[in-house]
Design a protein around this motif. Structure first.
Motif, PDB file in Angstrom:
ATOM      1  N   ALA A   1      -8.191   0.381 -51.800  1.00 33.63           N
ATOM      2  CA  ALA A   1      -9.904  -0.281 -52.133  1.00 33.63           C
ATOM      3  C   ALA A   1      -9.275  -1.632 -52.618  1.00 33.63           C
ATOM      4  CB  ALA A   1      -9.999   0.441 -53.389  1.00 33.63           C
ATOM      5  N   PHE A   2      -8.326  -2.074 -53.401  1.00 31.02           N
ATOM      6  CA  PHE A   2      -8.062  -3.065 -53.967  1.00 31.02           C
ATOM      7  C   PHE A   2      -7.926  -4.719 -53.005  1.00 31.02           C
ATOM      8  CE2 PHE A   2      -3.997  -2.034 -55.065  1.00 31.02           C
ATOM      9  CZ  PHE A   2      -2.835  -2.873 -54.019  1.00 31.02           C
ATOM     10  N   ALA A   3      -7.576  -3.936 -52.324  1.00 26.85           N
ATOM     11  CA  ALA A   3      -7.289  -5.645 -51.286  1.00 26.85           C
ATOM     12  C   ALA A   3      -8.520  -5.600 -50.577  1.00 26.85           C
ATOM     13  CB  ALA A   3      -5.944  -4.913 -49.927  1.00 26.85           C
ATOM     14  N   PRO A   4      -9.059  -4.777 -49.764  1.00 31.76           N
ATOM     15  CA  PRO A   4     -10.591  -5.957 -49.408  1.00 31.76           C
ATOM     16  C   PRO A   4     -11.091  -6.134 -50.223  1.00 31.76           C
ATOM     17  CG  PRO A   4     -10.545  -3.591 -48.623  1.00 31.76           C
ATOM     18  CD  PRO A   4      -9.690  -3.557 -48.898  1.00 31.76           C
ATOM     19  N   ALA A   5     -11.395  -5.362 -51.431  1.00 27.48           N
ATOM     20  CA  ALA A   5     -12.222  -5.957 -52.858  1.00 27.48           C
ATOM     21  C   ALA A   5     -11.346  -7.453 -53.328  1.00 27.48           C
ATOM     22  CB  ALA A   5     -12.166  -5.057 -54.182  1.00 27.48           C
ATOM     23  N   LEU A   6     -10.342  -7.370 -53.394  1.00 29.00           N
ATOM     24  CA  LEU A   6      -9.586  -9.157 -53.674  1.00 29.00           C
ATOM     25  C   LEU A   6      -9.725  -9.966 -53.005  1.00 29.00           C
ATOM     26  CD1 LEU A   6      -6.727  -7.674 -54.939  1.00 29.00           C
ATOM     27  CD2 LEU A   6      -8.779  -8.154 -56.847  1.00 29.00           C
TER      28      LEU A   6
END
Ligand code: NAP
Ligand code: MG
Length: 456
Positions: A142-147
């Motif tokens: 979640a956090f990698a593509p969101a960032l």
């Protein structure tokens, strides 16, 4: 009484590993406010620079793989081999999406009277709620593509397993990510999780966990038409046809369900075997199960560690009452720790809860089927549709059955479900939306259309 801290327990020893302060609603609101401010500058960081920062984050994670892995062994009882893979997966997912900011293309669409452009705009603050079974990979997905898409992230780890997520947040700062771009907020689901769902400035929720809690999250998001991705439970089938390489199918079946002590949403916890080879398959399965190494998860030889908690042990035990049809079992250490031996149920009533419900423990039911139609029908029973395997040497059958099973992630002559470069997610009540793969940024952006008149 307001409980403000949580004792993290090593599930292999029952010793306290650490005490973690729990955030409350006010802390959550403050974190969201900071993340909202940080969004204003993070979204403007040039695409190549955002990519560079994510690559640096990946490099710092890479330099700490062993430390993160050891921490996960202590916190979650994962085998050291798995935990190294999990930390490496965070690195790889960051690296994969570090290329995305520069490839977040819009379109130019032919229209009359002007030029039409589309943009993929970041959403704002993304709330990420993760479970305890794979704390690192699920957070990273979640956090990698969101960032990468230009959002800021507030992540709530599961109360049982906050330590690696907290360490990843420190490593992000070390890598040079600006303050408040990636925040990890340990706390209770009913407090921090719930507040992230309700908070008007959180524009999207990525929830991974049980179907029951996921439904409540979805309902909470509906109130603000908040974007939501759900990765929920599973009861996946491992379908073995008579023409398959039975030795290979049987040898790999234990790890397909007992890996991570069965606490895996993709666990193949139903093995459906064509009736003509059912007895032979069980004969081949037995040594693979009894030889499965359940031991101190910090040992390189360990294939399985303990369950996460006493509560989980009790839940799993309830599926194996004293009169359960246990065909054979593996071993497990005595003494402290939430150990449960790999357990094979056969023959078993197809209506038994162990066959129809997600157990999330090292228990598998082996059930015979008659023919291809029967196999597909049985695989599709129930509310879930996350993953599954098909073992056959007949390519046409492999494709027919792959198309026939209502699940998001299938593998033929293999039990592997997850690659960061391919989409992952559930059919039916196993989830909503997809993570990973080339399109993940689209679920962290809204498409904007801009028309520019060119007529004088
Ligand atoms: P869970 O009870 O649903 O909890 C998941 C997360 O939601 C935890 O962080 C939990 O916080 C939080 N939470 C609890 N109540 C909440 C609420 N009212 N509002 C917002 N957040 C809330 O699931 P679990 O027991 O941790 O994990 C096991 C389940 O996850 C299994 O069913 C498994 O299949 C599923 N899972 C699915 C996938 C997938 O990708 N499809 C992957 C892994 C696991 P606290 O724990 O701190 O209370
Ligand atoms: Mg729970």
């Amino acid at each position: 009484m307001n409980i403000t801290s949580y004792d993290v327990v090593n599930p292999a020893t029952e010793e306290i590993v650490d005490t973690v302060a729990l955030a409350d609603v006010a802390d959550t609101d403050a974190a969201v406010a900071r993340a909202r401010r940080a969004f204003q500058s993070w979204r403007k960081v040039a695409p190549a620079d955002r990519g560079r920062l994510l690559r640096r984050f990946a490099e710092v994670v890479d330099a700490h793989v062993e430390e993160l892995a050891r921490l996960e062994v202590r916190n979650a009882g994962h085998t050291i081999g798995n935990a190294r893979w999990e930390a490496g997966n965070v690195r790889d997912v960051l690296t994969y999406y570090s290329a995305a900011p520069e490839r977040l293309f819009g379109r130019q669409i032919p229209v009359a009277g002007g030029v039409d452009l589309t943009f993929h705009e970041p959403l704002g603050v993304v709330g990420v709620i993760v479970p305890w079974n794979f704390p690192m990979p699920i957070a990273g997905w979640a956090f990698a593509p969101a960032l990468a898409a230009g959002n800021t992230v507030v992540l709530k780890p599961a109360e049982l397993t906050p330590l690696t997520a907290m360490r990843l947040a420190q490593l992000a700062l070390e890598a040079g990510l600006p303050e408040d771009v990636f925040t990890v907020l340990p706390g209770k689901g009913s407090v921090v999780g719930q507040r992230l769902v309700e908070h008007p400035d959180v524009r999207k929720i990525v929830f991974t966990g049980s179907t029951q809690v996921g439904k409540g999250v979805m309902a909470g998001c509906a109130d603000r038409v908040k974007r939501v991705t759900l990765e929920l439970g599973g009861k996946s089938a491992n379908v073995v046809f008579a023409d398959a390489d039975l030795e290979k199918a049987a040898a790999s079946a234990p790890s397909a369900v007992f890996d991570n002590a069965g606490q895996d949403c993709c666990a193949r916890s139903r093995i459906l075997v064509q009736r003509s080879v059912y007895d032979r398959f069980l004969e081949l399965l037995e040594p693979a199960v009894t030889g499965f190494r359940v031991e101190d998860p910090s040992l390189d030889t360990a294939q399985m560690g303990p369950l996460i908690s006493r509560g989980q042990w009790d839940r799993v035990r309830a599926y194996v009452p004293d009169d359960a049809p246990v065909a054979f079992r593996g071993s497990a250490p005595d003494g402290p720790g939430f150990w449960f031996p790999p357990t094979v149920l056969a023959p078993v009533d197809p209506k038994a809860p162990a066959v129809t419900e997600e157990i999330f423990g090292p228990v598998v039911a082996v059930v015979p089927f008659a023919d291809e139609d029967d196999a597909v029908r049985m695989a599709n029973e129930g509310e879930y549709g996350l993953s599954g395997s098909i073992w056959t040497r007949d390519l046409g059958r492999a494709l027919r059955v792959s198309r026939g099973i209502e699940a998001g992630n299938l593998s033929v002559n293999s039990n592997s479900s997850v690659r960061y470069s391919t989409p992952f997610g559930g059919f039916k009540q196993s989830g909503l939306g997809r993570e990973l793969g080339p399109d993940a940024l689209h679920s962290f952006t809204d498409e904007k259309n801009v028309f520019i008149a060119t007529e004088e």
